[in-house]
Design a protein around this motif. Structure first.
Motif, PDB file in Angstrom:
ATOM      1  N   UNK A  29     -10.664   1.037  -2.020  1.00 28.85           N
ATOM      2  CA  UNK A  29      -9.431   0.814  -1.256  1.00 28.85           C
ATOM      3  C   UNK A  29      -9.589  -0.421  -0.364  1.00 28.85           C
TER       4      UNK A  29
ATOM      5  N   UNK B 171     -13.915   4.839   1.295  1.00 28.77           N
ATOM      6  CA  UNK B 171     -13.211   4.557   0.035  1.00 28.77           C
ATOM      7  C   UNK B 171     -13.266   3.049  -0.197  1.00 28.77           C
TER       8      UNK B 171
ATOM      9  N   UNK C 109     -11.361 -10.997  -6.203  1.00 26.24           N
ATOM     10  CA  UNK C 109     -10.644 -11.518  -7.376  1.00 26.24           C
ATOM     11  C   UNK C 109     -11.104 -10.849  -8.658  1.00 26.24           C
ATOM     12  N   UNK C 110     -12.384 -10.567  -8.736  1.00 26.73           N
ATOM     13  CA  UNK C 110     -12.890 -10.047 -10.017  1.00 26.73           C
ATOM     14  C   UNK C 110     -13.066  -8.532 -10.050  1.00 26.73           C
TER      15      UNK C 110
ATOM     16  N   UNK D 198     -14.220   3.913 -17.079  1.00 31.76           N
ATOM     17  CA  UNK D 198     -14.501   4.288 -15.687  1.00 31.76           C
ATOM     18  C   UNK D 198     -13.532   5.327 -15.146  1.00 31.76           C
ATOM     19  N   UNK D 199     -12.262   5.192 -15.467  1.00 30.53           N
ATOM     20  CA  UNK D 199     -11.278   6.067 -14.811  1.00 30.53           C
ATOM     21  C   UNK D 199     -11.420   7.521 -15.234  1.00 30.53           C
TER      22      UNK D 199
ATOM     23  N   UNK E  36     -10.875  -3.583 -17.209  1.00 31.65           N
ATOM     24  CA  UNK E  36      -9.507  -3.506 -16.685  1.00 31.65           C
ATOM     25  C   UNK E  36      -8.776  -4.844 -16.895  1.00 31.65           C
TER      26      UNK E  36
ATOM     27  N   UNK F  81      -6.147  -0.830   4.025  1.00 33.58           N
ATOM     28  CA  UNK F  81      -6.868   0.059   3.106  1.00 33.58           C
ATOM     29  C   UNK F  81      -6.595   1.514   3.461  1.00 33.58           C
TER      30      UNK F  81
ATOM     31  N   UNK G 287     -19.915  -3.182 -11.530  1.00 35.97           N
ATOM     32  CA  UNK G 287     -20.107  -3.876 -12.809  1.00 35.97           C
ATOM     33  C   UNK G 287     -19.919  -5.389 -12.730  1.00 35.97           C
ATOM     34  N   UNK G 288     -19.300  -5.879 -11.666  1.00 40.37           N
ATOM     35  CA  UNK G 288     -19.055  -7.319 -11.606  1.00 40.37           C
ATOM     36  C   UNK G 288     -19.879  -8.018 -10.516  1.00 40.37           C
TER      37      UNK G 288
ATOM     38  N   UNK H 265      -9.393  -7.680 -15.781  1.00 31.87           N
ATOM     39  CA  UNK H 265     -10.284  -8.839 -15.791  1.00 31.87           C
ATOM     40  C   UNK H 265     -10.360  -9.451 -17.193  1.00 31.87           C
TER      41      UNK H 265
ATOM     42  N   UNK I 286     -12.649  -4.869 -10.675  1.00 32.27           N
ATOM     43  CA  UNK I 286     -11.811  -4.216 -11.681  1.00 32.27           C
ATOM     44  C   UNK I 286     -11.242  -2.895 -11.177  1.00 32.27           C
ATOM     45  N   UNK I 287     -11.539  -2.562  -9.942  1.00 32.44           N
ATOM     46  CA  UNK I 287     -11.121  -1.298  -9.326  1.00 32.44           C
ATOM     47  C   UNK I 287     -11.587  -0.097 -10.149  1.00 32.44           C
ATOM     48  N   UNK I 288     -12.808  -0.205 -10.649  1.00 30.64           N
ATOM     49  CA  UNK I 288     -13.351   0.904 -11.429  1.00 30.64           C
ATOM     50  C   UNK I 288     -13.609   2.115 -10.551  1.00 30.64           C
ATOM     51  N   UNK I 289     -13.825   1.877  -9.262  1.00 31.29           N
ATOM     52  CA  UNK I 289     -13.995   3.006  -8.339  1.00 31.29           C
ATOM     53  C   UNK I 289     -15.414   3.529  -8.232  1.00 31.29           C
ATOM     54  N   UNK I 290     -16.361   2.942  -8.982  1.00 33.69           N
ATOM     55  CA  UNK I 290     -17.745   3.429  -8.909  1.00 33.69           C
ATOM     56  C   UNK I 290     -18.271   3.379  -7.472  1.00 33.69           C
TER      57      UNK I 290
ATOM     58  N   UNK J  63      -9.037  -3.332  -2.562  1.00 29.25           N
ATOM     59  CA  UNK J  63      -7.588  -3.475  -2.783  1.00 29.25           C
ATOM     60  C   UNK J  63      -6.961  -4.261  -1.624  1.00 29.25           C
TER      61      UNK J  63
ATOM     62  N   UNK K  11       0.819  -1.215   0.000  1.00 31.90           N
ATOM     63  CA  UNK K  11       0.000   0.000   0.000  1.00 31.90           C
ATOM     64  C   UNK K  11       0.855   1.269   0.000  1.00 31.90           C
TER      65      UNK K  11
ATOM     66  N   UNK L 228     -17.324   6.263  -5.425  1.00 29.93           N
ATOM     67  CA  UNK L 228     -18.015   7.483  -5.848  1.00 29.93           C
ATOM     68  C   UNK L 228     -19.393   7.614  -5.213  1.00 29.93           C
TER      69      UNK L 228
END
Ligand code: SF4
Ligand code: SF4
Lengths: 264, 190
Positions: free
Chosen positions: B96, B93, B76-77, A154-155, A193, B27, B46-47, A195, B79-83, B99, A53, B86
């Motif tokens: 995070x 967060x 595992x799946x 997305x980003x 991403x 985190x 999304x996943x 995936x 995608x760290x899109x961050x939605x 992550x 991190x 938001x």
């Protein structure tokens, strides 16, 4: 010429060279000089936070420290780089305990980071009001009749802290070059991403939906602003190759601008 | 009935009280206690699909259900899109937190697999032609793994073809990154 420090990132130096070249050429024509950041390192992408991190904040911060040393605002062209660099800045500015740890780590590398750098995406620079006006004036080969859909992923459409604030940068650049805009509802959807590499069976159908919408609505081009998005969209397209009569062309927005501006 | 949905189907899972603390600290000090279980994060993910949702995973972490959480597909799946981050009304967060879970999942894998290698293989896969990936990656990991950190997949082009020396400017960056890495290894929480 307005000068920016330019962080190309790994993708624009490897798979996305066309993006790099066209972006630099277009920027020059629109009055911006992109000064490549000397001695930059990889931003760690979305992989690093999983390994360490602190390092995932300190590694991008070294780039920010380099930018501060030359005193220019920073511009990047990749969604992942944008997110990673802004994430690092956000953590340093919002959380004092992480800031001091990042600074301690940077200190060992002989750098300091004060948290002052402005980080922007190339879209924010090129779709500014003055640059747009200049673009409209300088278009030599308007993209007349070209039906273009835009895709942010997305980003570039996500969190205000890390992505772009909701905007119509791509739309304005495309109409500014004379293209006909095709609206798609999935322009901010995630491209999957990594995936797409790790679980293609799951990720690809999601990406194909984006392509399908663009094609159903009659788009000839899909303009993107991130190498990861383009990589994944192309991967999804490959799977359906042969099934679609006229394939959608997936291009970096700067390639389309370069065409309109007559860059050879 | 309503409350039943608040908790993951745990079977006989045992709560581990240190687990939420570990995740929160990995985190970057996320405040899981603030989660009101509204599910806004799950709605935009999304996943999410048919698997465990973000909201459930957050609740699983809070309840200390380590083994249930680590078995979940979500880390595992993701995608760290961050939605999720938001939309969270509590300002958590969330991405995070995921992550942090990705990290716990990876490091709980059998010894011998390199965390580092796992992290960067996917990136290299996305950015480089297949032919040079395996061999080049092996060569870089063997000679100078931190070049991957410094230059990402470009390291394969710089070092993976058997070339011996990095150009001066890159060498300087590499030395600084090596120092950063060392500092981070010494300072990083568990
Ligand atoms: S959006 Fe935030 S508060 Fe709501 S369930 Fe998700 S983490 Fe909890
Ligand atoms: S960051 Fe991960 S958990 Fe959050 S919405 Fe995106 S895929 Fe889902």
């Amino acid at each position: 010429m307005i000068r920016y420090a330019y962080y190309p990132g790994c993708a624009l130096q490897t798979v996305a060279r066309d993006y790099d070249t066209s972006l630099r050429a277009v920027s020059r024509l629109l009055g911006f000089e992109l000064v490549v950041l000397e001695g930059w390192n990889c931003c760690g992408a979305m992989s690093l936070p999983t390994a360490n991190y602190l390092l995932s904040l300190a590694l991008p911060a070294r780039n920010l420290a380099l930018v501060e040393e030359i005193g220019l605002p920073l511009v990047v062209a990749c969604g992942t780089c944008l997110n990673t660099l802004r994430r690092s800045r956000h953590a340093c500015n919002q959380r004092p305990e992480w800031r001091s740890r990042v600074q301690a780590a940077l200190h060992r590398a002989g750098r300091t980071y004060r948290g002052e750098v402005e980080i922007g995406h190339a879209l924010e620079v090129l779709a500014g009001p003055l640059a747009l006006a200049k673009l409209r004036r300088q278009v030599r080969h308007p993209l007349k009749g070209l039906r273009v859909a835009v895709y942010y992923g997305c980003q570039l459409s996500g969190p205000g802290v890390q992505g772009l604030t909701p905007s119509s940068y791509l739309e304005e650049l495309m109409t500014g070059s004379g293209a006909e805009l095709v609206n798609i509802s999935q322009k901010a959807r995630c491209c999957g991403n990594n995936l797409v590499s790790t679980r293609p069976d799951e990720a690809l159908p999601l990406v194909q939906e984006i392509l399908n919408e663009a094609m159903t609505k009659g788009a000839q081009y899909l303009a993107v602003a991130c190498p990861m998005c383009r990589h994944n969209l192309l991967a999804a397209q490959k799977c359906t190759a042969g099934c679609t009569p006229i394939p959608l062309r997936i291009a970096y927005f700067s390639e389309l601008l370069a065409e309109a501006l007559g860059v050879t | 009935m309503a409350t039943a949905h608040y908790f993951p189907k745990t079977g006989m899972a045992m709560a581990e009280h240190d687990f939420p603390k570990l995740v929160a600290s990995l985190a970057g000090g996320a405040s899981l206690a603030a989660c009101c279980q509204c599910g806004a994060c799950s709605a935009v993910c999304p996943v999410a699909g048919p698997r465990d949702t973000v909201r459930q995973v957050i609740q699983g972490v809070r309840s200390g259900l380590r083994s249930w959480v680590l078995k979940s597909e979500l880390p595992r799946v993701c995608t760290v899109c961050g939605y999720c981050t938001t939309v969270c009304p509590q300002g958590i967060e969330v991405s995070e937190v995921i992550y942090a879970l990705k990290r716990v999942v990876l490091s709980s894998r059998p010894a011998g697999t390199s965390l580092f290698r796992d992290c960067f293989t996917h990136l290299a896969a996305a950015l480089l032609p297949e032919a040079i990936q395996e061999q080049g990656l092996a060569m870089v990991l063997d000679r100078e793994p931190l070049a991957l950190l410094a230059f990402g997949p470009m390291a394969l082009a710089m070092l993976g073809d058997g070339r011996t020396e990095l150009p001066g400017e890159n060498r300087k960056a590499l030395v600084e990154v090596q120092r950063l890495y060392q500092a981070a290894m010494e300072m990083e929480a568990p």
